[in-house]
Every structure is written in C-alpha cells, then in structure tokens.
Design an enzyme around this catalytic site. Structure first.
Site, PDB file in Angstrom:
ATOM      1  N   GLY A 127       1.118  -1.833  -0.419  1.00 52.67           N
ATOM      2  CA  GLY A 127       0.190  -0.092   0.363  1.00 52.67           C
ATOM      3  C   GLY A 127       0.762   1.180   0.408  1.00 52.67           C
ATOM      4  N   GLU A 174       3.758   4.029   5.822  1.00 53.22           N
ATOM      5  CA  GLU A 174       2.768   3.567   6.044  1.00 53.22           C
ATOM      6  C   GLU A 174       1.911   4.774   5.320  1.00 53.22           C
ATOM      7  OE1 GLU A 174       1.500   1.321   6.293  1.00 53.22           O
ATOM      8  OE2 GLU A 174       1.722   0.136   8.265  1.00 53.22           O
ATOM      9  N   ASP A 175       1.024   3.480   4.600  1.00 55.26           N
ATOM     10  CA  ASP A 175      -0.525   4.140   3.859  1.00 55.26           C
ATOM     11  C   ASP A 175      -1.580   4.960   4.695  1.00 55.26           C
ATOM     12  OD1 ASP A 175      -0.705   1.643   4.482  1.00 55.26           O
ATOM     13  OD2 ASP A 175      -1.811   0.839   2.201  1.00 55.26           O
ATOM     14  N   ASP A 196      -4.531   1.384  11.279  1.00 54.12           N
ATOM     15  CA  ASP A 196      -6.321   1.371  11.282  1.00 54.12           C
ATOM     16  C   ASP A 196      -6.354   0.982  12.899  1.00 54.12           C
ATOM     17  OD1 ASP A 196      -8.821   0.746  10.729  1.00 54.12           O
ATOM     18  OD2 ASP A 196      -8.226  -0.743   9.737  1.00 54.12           O
ATOM     19  N   LYS A 241      -6.646   6.503  10.835  1.00 55.04           N
ATOM     20  CA  LYS A 241      -7.796   5.840  10.877  1.00 55.04           C
ATOM     21  C   LYS A 241      -7.720   5.766  12.452  1.00 55.04           C
ATOM     22  CE  LYS A 241      -9.595   3.310   7.932  1.00 55.04           C
ATOM     23  NZ  LYS A 241     -10.942   1.393   7.783  1.00 55.04           N
ATOM     24  N   PHE A 268     -14.188   2.299   4.915  1.00 53.28           N
ATOM     25  CA  PHE A 268     -13.133   1.724   4.225  1.00 53.28           C
ATOM     26  C   PHE A 268     -12.613   2.443   3.335  1.00 53.28           C
ATOM     27  CE2 PHE A 268     -11.353  -1.592   1.014  1.00 53.28           C
ATOM     28  CZ  PHE A 268     -10.526  -2.076   1.687  1.00 53.28           C
ATOM     29  N   VAL A 269     -11.392   3.224   2.876  1.00 52.22           N
ATOM     30  CA  VAL A 269     -10.833   3.875   1.701  1.00 52.22           C
ATOM     31  C   VAL A 269     -10.097   3.116   1.067  1.00 52.22           C
ATOM     32  CG1 VAL A 269     -11.320   5.718   2.807  1.00 52.22           C
ATOM     33  CG2 VAL A 269      -8.643   4.411   2.882  1.00 52.22           C
ATOM     34  N   ASP A 283      -6.281  -0.851  -1.401  1.00 50.74           N
ATOM     35  CA  ASP A 283      -6.741  -1.345  -1.964  1.00 50.74           C
ATOM     36  C   ASP A 283      -8.533  -1.773  -1.413  1.00 50.74           C
ATOM     37  OD1 ASP A 283      -5.532  -3.541  -0.563  1.00 50.74           O
ATOM     38  OD2 ASP A 283      -5.739  -4.904  -1.581  1.00 50.74           O
ATOM     39  N   ARG A 313      -5.763   0.658  -6.283  1.00 52.41           N
ATOM     40  CA  ARG A 313      -4.534   1.063  -6.118  1.00 52.41           C
ATOM     41  C   ARG A 313      -4.307   2.422  -6.894  1.00 52.41           C
ATOM     42  NH1 ARG A 313      -2.447  -2.207  -1.829  1.00 52.41           N
ATOM     43  NH2 ARG A 313      -2.630  -4.575  -2.365  1.00 52.41           N
TER      44      ARG A 313
END
Ligand code: IMP
Length: 191
Positions: free
Chosen positions: A38, A93-94, A97, A125, A146-147, A153, A159
């Site tokens: 990600g 990091e993307d 969570d 998040k 959810f994104v 993805d 992506r």
C-alpha cells in the site's frame, strides 16, 4: 471522494518539508522503509518531494489472521535488504487502522538498534485503534470507513486511483468489485 489528488499532493509536500528539515543535518541519509504494498505510491511521491539524500528499502508484512481474532499475529513476508543498525529509520505507511501491524513492525525494527525510528503515515483511522502506536508524521485523519486509492486496495484493486475514495456501502462493492473504477471515471468532483 475523500481526498483529491491535489489535496494529497499538497499534504505530501508539507510532510516532505518537515522530514527534510528534521533529517537534513544527520550524518548519514535516513532509511525510508516502505511497507508493501500500500505505501509504495506514497513513498514514491514523498521522497521525490524531499530534496535530501534518502535511502529506501521495503518490507512486506502478512495481514493478521482473522481466525486468530485481532491478536496482532503477523509475520514478515519480505524483510529489509539494508542493515539499519545505527541508522535513522522512517517507516512509511499508507494507513494505520487498528495499529496491530505497525505495533509489530515498530517492535521488530527497534530490535535492530536503529539510531532513531519514526513513522510517517498518509492516513490515520484512529477511531479503530486497538493498540496505541506513536505516529510522528500524519497526513490526514480519516473517518471509520473503508478507503481505497493512492496505494490502498480492495481485493487487490484500486491502488492506481490517483484520489482516495471512501466506501460507504461495502456490501455493494463486495457484490460488484469493479464498481468504483467505473464510478470514478465519471466523477468530475474535486474536493
Ligand atoms: P492495521 O489494522 O493498523 O494493522 O492495518 C493493517 C493494514 O490494513 C494497513 O496497512 C492496510 O494495508 C490495511 N487497511 C486498513 N484499513 C484499510 C482501508 O480502509 N482500506 C484499505 N486497506 C486498509
């Protein structure tokens, strides 16, 4: 659409500016560790916006096993090629969570005795956090949705979307996984 490509580019520039001033005077180039898959797109944009010497490496972590609940059991699927002991390490990091993945990663990297260890994440998040984790640089706080897009993805798709989209009806997407690709092409909105 949650974050347009323009907003992302602006924020990536700001983060790169902060990282540049924080790492400019260090004796050795920092090692930016991208967490596959990600974070690859974010890392690529971030390092090109930072006019300093930067070394890059990648790690891949398996997702924690749903059958074990949210135990935080993950493993390294691809390890670093570089020896990071004594180096300044920046984990890229993307999204953070629950924090389980990053918590594991931070502990694993600390054991290698880096000179310093910091984290930059594009998205936070925080509403879903299970384990508290320190995030030194955050792009955007995002709601509990959810994104996808800009590296993130859904079942391996999306992506390559340049914007970040939030999925309000996950059940619809599960039924029709290609839905957003079509919708996104028709979107004229930029927010
Ligand atoms: P964690 O829950 O903080 O351990 O996050 C683990 C990983 O789940 C992240 O690195 C992402 O790859 C993925 N993830 C979490 N939330 C989302 C999301 O909203 N969209 C896509 N991937 C996500």
């Amino acid at each position: 659409m949650l974050l347009s490509r323009e907003r992302i580019a602006e924020r990536v520039g700001e983060l790169a500016g902060r990282l540049t001033s924080d790492y400019l005077k260090r004796p050795e180039p920092p090692v930016f560790v991208g967490v596959l898959r990600g974070a690859a797109i974010f890392l690529a944009d971030l390092i090109r916006a930072a006019p300093i010497d930067i070394a890059t490496d990648f790690m891949s972590i398996s997702a924690y096993d749903a059958s074990e609940g949210q135990s935080g059991v993950v493993r390294i699927v691809k390890d670093l090629d570089l020896d990071v002991s004594g180096r300044d390490v920046v984990v890229v990091e993307d999204i953070v969570d629950t924090g389980l993945t990053l918590n594991y990663l931070r502990n694993a990297l600390e054991q290698r005795r880096p000179a310093s260890l910091r984290v930059v994440t594009l998205l936070d998040k925080s509403a879903r956090r299970i384990v508290p984790v320190t995030l030194e640089y955050v792009g955007f706080e995002v709601p509990d949705l959810f994104v996808v897009g800009y590296g993130l993805d859904f079942q391996g798709r999306y992506r390559n979307l340049p914007d970040v989209l939030a999925v309000h009806d996950l059940a619809r997407l599960i039924n029709d996984p290609g839905l957003l690709q079509r919708d996104h092409q028709n979107l004229n909105v930029r927010c």
